[in-house]
Design a protein around this motif. Structure first.
Motif, PDB file in Angstrom:
ATOM      1  N   VAL A   1      -8.582  -1.406  -0.825  1.00 37.65           N
ATOM      2  CA  VAL A   1      -8.039  -0.147  -0.319  1.00 37.65           C
ATOM      3  C   VAL A   1      -9.199   0.786  -0.029  1.00 37.65           C
ATOM      4  O   VAL A   1     -10.133   0.917  -0.800  1.00 37.65           O
ATOM      5  CB  VAL A   1      -7.068   0.487  -1.336  1.00 37.65           C
ATOM      6  CG1 VAL A   1      -7.729   0.740  -2.662  1.00 37.65           C
ATOM      7  CG2 VAL A   1      -6.486   1.790  -0.778  1.00 37.65           C
ATOM      8  N   ALA A   2      -9.159   1.412   1.152  1.00 43.74           N
ATOM      9  CA  ALA A   2     -10.181   2.360   1.546  1.00 43.74           C
ATOM     10  C   ALA A   2      -9.736   3.752   1.187  1.00 43.74           C
ATOM     11  O   ALA A   2      -8.680   4.195   1.625  1.00 43.74           O
ATOM     12  CB  ALA A   2     -10.444   2.251   3.048  1.00 43.74           C
TER      13      ALA A   2
ATOM     14  N   PRO B   1       5.446  -2.017   1.838  1.00 42.26           N
ATOM     15  CA  PRO B   1       5.668  -3.126   0.907  1.00 42.26           C
ATOM     16  C   PRO B   1       4.959  -4.416   1.289  1.00 42.26           C
ATOM     17  O   PRO B   1       4.733  -5.271   0.437  1.00 42.26           O
ATOM     18  CB  PRO B   1       7.189  -3.308   0.928  1.00 42.26           C
ATOM     19  CG  PRO B   1       7.633  -2.709   2.223  1.00 42.26           C
ATOM     20  CD  PRO B   1       6.695  -1.583   2.484  1.00 42.26           C
ATOM     21  N   ARG B   2       4.603  -4.556   2.565  1.00 41.82           N
ATOM     22  CA  ARG B   2       3.891  -5.755   3.000  1.00 41.82           C
ATOM     23  C   ARG B   2       2.498  -5.420   3.530  1.00 41.82           C
ATOM     24  O   ARG B   2       1.890  -6.209   4.245  1.00 41.82           O
ATOM     25  CB  ARG B   2       4.732  -6.493   4.060  1.00 41.82           C
ATOM     26  CG  ARG B   2       5.967  -7.169   3.453  1.00 41.82           C
ATOM     27  CD  ARG B   2       6.938  -7.685   4.481  1.00 41.82           C
ATOM     28  NE  ARG B   2       7.676  -6.621   5.135  1.00 41.82           N
ATOM     29  CZ  ARG B   2       8.715  -5.980   4.600  1.00 41.82           C
ATOM     30  NH1 ARG B   2       9.126  -6.282   3.384  1.00 41.82           N
ATOM     31  NH2 ARG B   2       9.349  -5.029   5.255  1.00 41.82           N
ATOM     32  N   GLY B   3       2.003  -4.237   3.182  1.00 38.19           N
ATOM     33  CA  GLY B   3       0.634  -3.858   3.542  1.00 38.19           C
ATOM     34  C   GLY B   3       0.401  -3.763   5.032  1.00 38.19           C
ATOM     35  O   GLY B   3      -0.684  -4.102   5.516  1.00 38.19           O
TER      36      GLY B   3
ATOM     37  N   GLY C   1       0.821  -1.201   0.000  1.00 37.04           N
ATOM     38  CA  GLY C   1       0.000   0.000   0.000  1.00 37.04           C
ATOM     39  C   GLY C   1       0.857   1.254   0.000  1.00 37.04           C
ATOM     40  O   GLY C   1       2.061   1.205   0.229  1.00 37.04           O
ATOM     41  N   PHE C   2       0.210   2.391  -0.264  1.00 37.90           N
ATOM     42  CA  PHE C   2       0.935   3.658  -0.219  1.00 37.90           C
ATOM     43  C   PHE C   2       0.004   4.805   0.141  1.00 37.90           C
ATOM     44  O   PHE C   2      -1.220   4.720  -0.024  1.00 37.90           O
ATOM     45  CB  PHE C   2       1.617   3.951  -1.567  1.00 37.90           C
ATOM     46  CG  PHE C   2       0.658   4.300  -2.681  1.00 37.90           C
ATOM     47  CD1 PHE C   2       0.238   5.614  -2.881  1.00 37.90           C
ATOM     48  CD2 PHE C   2       0.179   3.322  -3.539  1.00 37.90           C
ATOM     49  CE1 PHE C   2      -0.645   5.945  -3.899  1.00 37.90           C
ATOM     50  CE2 PHE C   2      -0.703   3.642  -4.557  1.00 37.90           C
ATOM     51  CZ  PHE C   2      -1.116   4.953  -4.736  1.00 37.90           C
ATOM     52  N   HIS C   3       0.594   5.877   0.658  1.00 36.59           N
ATOM     53  CA  HIS C   3      -0.087   7.144   0.892  1.00 36.59           C
ATOM     54  C   HIS C   3       0.790   8.262   0.349  1.00 36.59           C
ATOM     55  O   HIS C   3       2.014   8.216   0.499  1.00 36.59           O
ATOM     56  CB  HIS C   3      -0.319   7.405   2.383  1.00 36.59           C
ATOM     57  CG  HIS C   3      -1.138   6.375   3.096  1.00 36.59           C
ATOM     58  ND1 HIS C   3      -2.446   6.097   2.754  1.00 36.59           N
ATOM     59  CD2 HIS C   3      -0.835   5.562   4.144  1.00 36.59           C
ATOM     60  CE1 HIS C   3      -2.916   5.152   3.564  1.00 36.59           C
ATOM     61  NE2 HIS C   3      -1.955   4.817   4.408  1.00 36.59           N
ATOM     62  N   VAL C   4       0.167   9.267  -0.252  1.00 32.56           N
ATOM     63  CA  VAL C   4       0.858  10.487  -0.666  1.00 32.56           C
ATOM     64  C   VAL C   4       0.075  11.664  -0.102  1.00 32.56           C
ATOM     65  O   VAL C   4      -1.137  11.772  -0.340  1.00 32.56           O
ATOM     66  CB  VAL C   4       0.943  10.615  -2.200  1.00 32.56           C
ATOM     67  CG1 VAL C   4       1.746  11.862  -2.579  1.00 32.56           C
ATOM     68  CG2 VAL C   4       1.560   9.375  -2.829  1.00 32.56           C
ATOM     69  N   VAL C   5       0.735  12.522   0.662  1.00 33.13           N
ATOM     70  CA  VAL C   5       0.057  13.688   1.227  1.00 33.13           C
ATOM     71  C   VAL C   5       0.004  14.786   0.168  1.00 33.13           C
ATOM     72  O   VAL C   5       1.041  15.257  -0.305  1.00 33.13           O
ATOM     73  CB  VAL C   5       0.786  14.201   2.486  1.00 33.13           C
ATOM     74  CG1 VAL C   5       0.031  15.395   3.085  1.00 33.13           C
ATOM     75  CG2 VAL C   5       0.927  13.089   3.523  1.00 33.13           C
ATOM     76  N   LEU C   6      -1.202  15.177  -0.199  1.00 32.42           N
ATOM     77  CA  LEU C   6      -1.399  16.189  -1.238  1.00 32.42           C
ATOM     78  C   LEU C   6      -1.665  17.572  -0.651  1.00 32.42           C
ATOM     79  O   LEU C   6      -1.345  18.589  -1.276  1.00 32.42           O
ATOM     80  CB  LEU C   6      -2.569  15.790  -2.141  1.00 32.42           C
ATOM     81  CG  LEU C   6      -2.489  14.408  -2.788  1.00 32.42           C
ATOM     82  CD1 LEU C   6      -3.756  14.131  -3.576  1.00 32.42           C
ATOM     83  CD2 LEU C   6      -1.260  14.300  -3.672  1.00 32.42           C
TER      84      LEU C   6
ATOM     85  N   ALA D   1      -3.166   0.660  -3.418  1.00 35.99           N
ATOM     86  CA  ALA D   1      -2.629  -0.656  -3.075  1.00 35.99           C
ATOM     87  C   ALA D   1      -2.308  -1.432  -4.341  1.00 35.99           C
ATOM     88  O   ALA D   1      -2.904  -1.215  -5.402  1.00 35.99           O
ATOM     89  CB  ALA D   1      -3.622  -1.434  -2.215  1.00 35.99           C
ATOM     90  N   TYR D   2      -1.335  -2.342  -4.211  1.00 35.60           N
ATOM     91  CA  TYR D   2      -0.898  -3.210  -5.304  1.00 35.60           C
ATOM     92  C   TYR D   2      -1.072  -4.664  -4.883  1.00 35.60           C
ATOM     93  O   TYR D   2      -0.765  -5.036  -3.743  1.00 35.60           O
ATOM     94  CB  TYR D   2       0.578  -2.979  -5.627  1.00 35.60           C
ATOM     95  CG  TYR D   2       0.918  -1.571  -6.038  1.00 35.60           C
ATOM     96  CD1 TYR D   2       0.820  -1.175  -7.370  1.00 35.60           C
ATOM     97  CD2 TYR D   2       1.352  -0.641  -5.100  1.00 35.60           C
ATOM     98  CE1 TYR D   2       1.137   0.123  -7.761  1.00 35.60           C
ATOM     99  CE2 TYR D   2       1.678   0.655  -5.476  1.00 35.60           C
ATOM    100  CZ  TYR D   2       1.568   1.033  -6.800  1.00 35.60           C
ATOM    101  OH  TYR D   2       1.883   2.316  -7.181  1.00 35.60           O
TER     102      TYR D   2
END
Length: 305
Positions: free
Chosen positions: A303-304, A68-70, A38-43, A108-109
């Protein structure tokens, strides 16, 4: 393909997912483990990432966090805020309010079942890439393009977003490797920077079916057998022939997921003349016979956003 691209392609499954998430202070969300990365990017705005039992991580505009492992974690607008939401698909993307606005891009991937590539296994639970002037320009560019496509979908966005998400993943890994290379010569950053080790890796990736020996790989690398074995193990994390087996199995798993050719053909493509020997080796790695693995379904990441 280059080594990094092949490593990612070998374990990526399905289509990645992403979306915008907007809240106004005070807010707090709990993110459960996802079956993938998963990932997050603060916009816009800022927040804190709080891992279970770990030190809180301050996030600002432009920061990227990759799991990398959620791994499970909380996101809160400030450390004094209460976690009131359990993130799950289908929730409102934006909830208005009087407090400071925070906007994030989350995604998420899907990753292959059970067996991962050691490059991803080397990553920490949370890869934090802070926004810094002049650093990781390609990563920032990918984020900007992705946000634009999600915020204002246009003809072709359904194809553009998954492609940009795959690009984002590669740029995240590249940025992390670049940061590691500045500080040390061990690990995969060291492996890709070491001409001899990189040459040996490239040879294995180009021809996994070949009956590789350490002398063969040392000839390709242009160094002695002892030197290659030492440098390969120190950077990759396992001896050359162990990695050969690992790459054969990862390649076989990908072929089983993505093609419908006979198992004997898959076996030959990864260096096994005997389908029985291949099936035995594959089951030892994945816990399933090749046919069972092919019939099993990868769960798409949830992914939420």
């Amino acid at each position: 393909m280059d080594i990094l691209s092949e490593a990612v392609a070998a374990i990526r499954t399905g289509n990645p997912t992403s979306g915008m998430f907007v809240r106004h202070a005070p807010w707090g969300r709990r993110y459960p483990v996802v079956p993938g990365a998963g990932f997050h990017v603060v916009l816009e705005g800022s927040c804190w990432l709080v891992p279970p039992g770990g030190a809180p991580m301050a996030l600002g505009v432009g920061d990227v966090v990759f799991m990398p492992r959620g791994a499970d974690h909380d996101l809160v607008d400030s450390l004094g805020s209460t976690v009131t939401e359990n993130a799950r698909p289908g929730e409102p993307r934006e909830i208005s309010g009087p407090g400071v606005r925070t906007a994030l891009l989350c995604g998420a991937y899907g990753l292959g079942r059970q067996r991962s590539h050691p490059l991803l296994g080397e990553l920490p639970e949370f890869v934090h890439l802070p926004a810094r002037l002049g650093r990781h320009a390609a990563l920032r560019g990918a984020v900007d393009l992705l946000v634009a496509e999600i915020a204002e979908p246009r003809p072709g966005s359904d194809a553009a977003v998954p492609a940009l998400l795959d690009t984002l993943l590669l740029f995240i890994l590249r940025a992390w490797l670049d940061d590691q290379a500045r500080d040390r010569t061990t690990g995969w950053a060291g492996a890709l920077a070491d001409p001899a080790v990189a040459a040996a890796l490239r040879a294995v990736h180009d021809d996994p079916a070949r009956s590789w020996t350490v002398p063969d790989l040392s000839d390709v690398a242009g160094v002695s057998r002892a030197t290659l074995a030492r440098r390969f193990t120190a950077t990759v994390g396992e001896p050359p022939l162990t990695y050969v087996t690992r790459w054969r199995m990862l390649t076989a798993a990908r072929l089983l997921r993505e093609t419908d050719g006979p198992i004997g053909v898959v076996a030959r493509k990864v260096g096994y003349s005997s389908e029985f020997a291949f099936a035995k080796a594959f089951k030892r790695e994945y816990g399933l016979a090749p046919g069972q693995y092919r019939r099993a379904e990868d769960k798409p990441p949830l992914v939420a956003v």
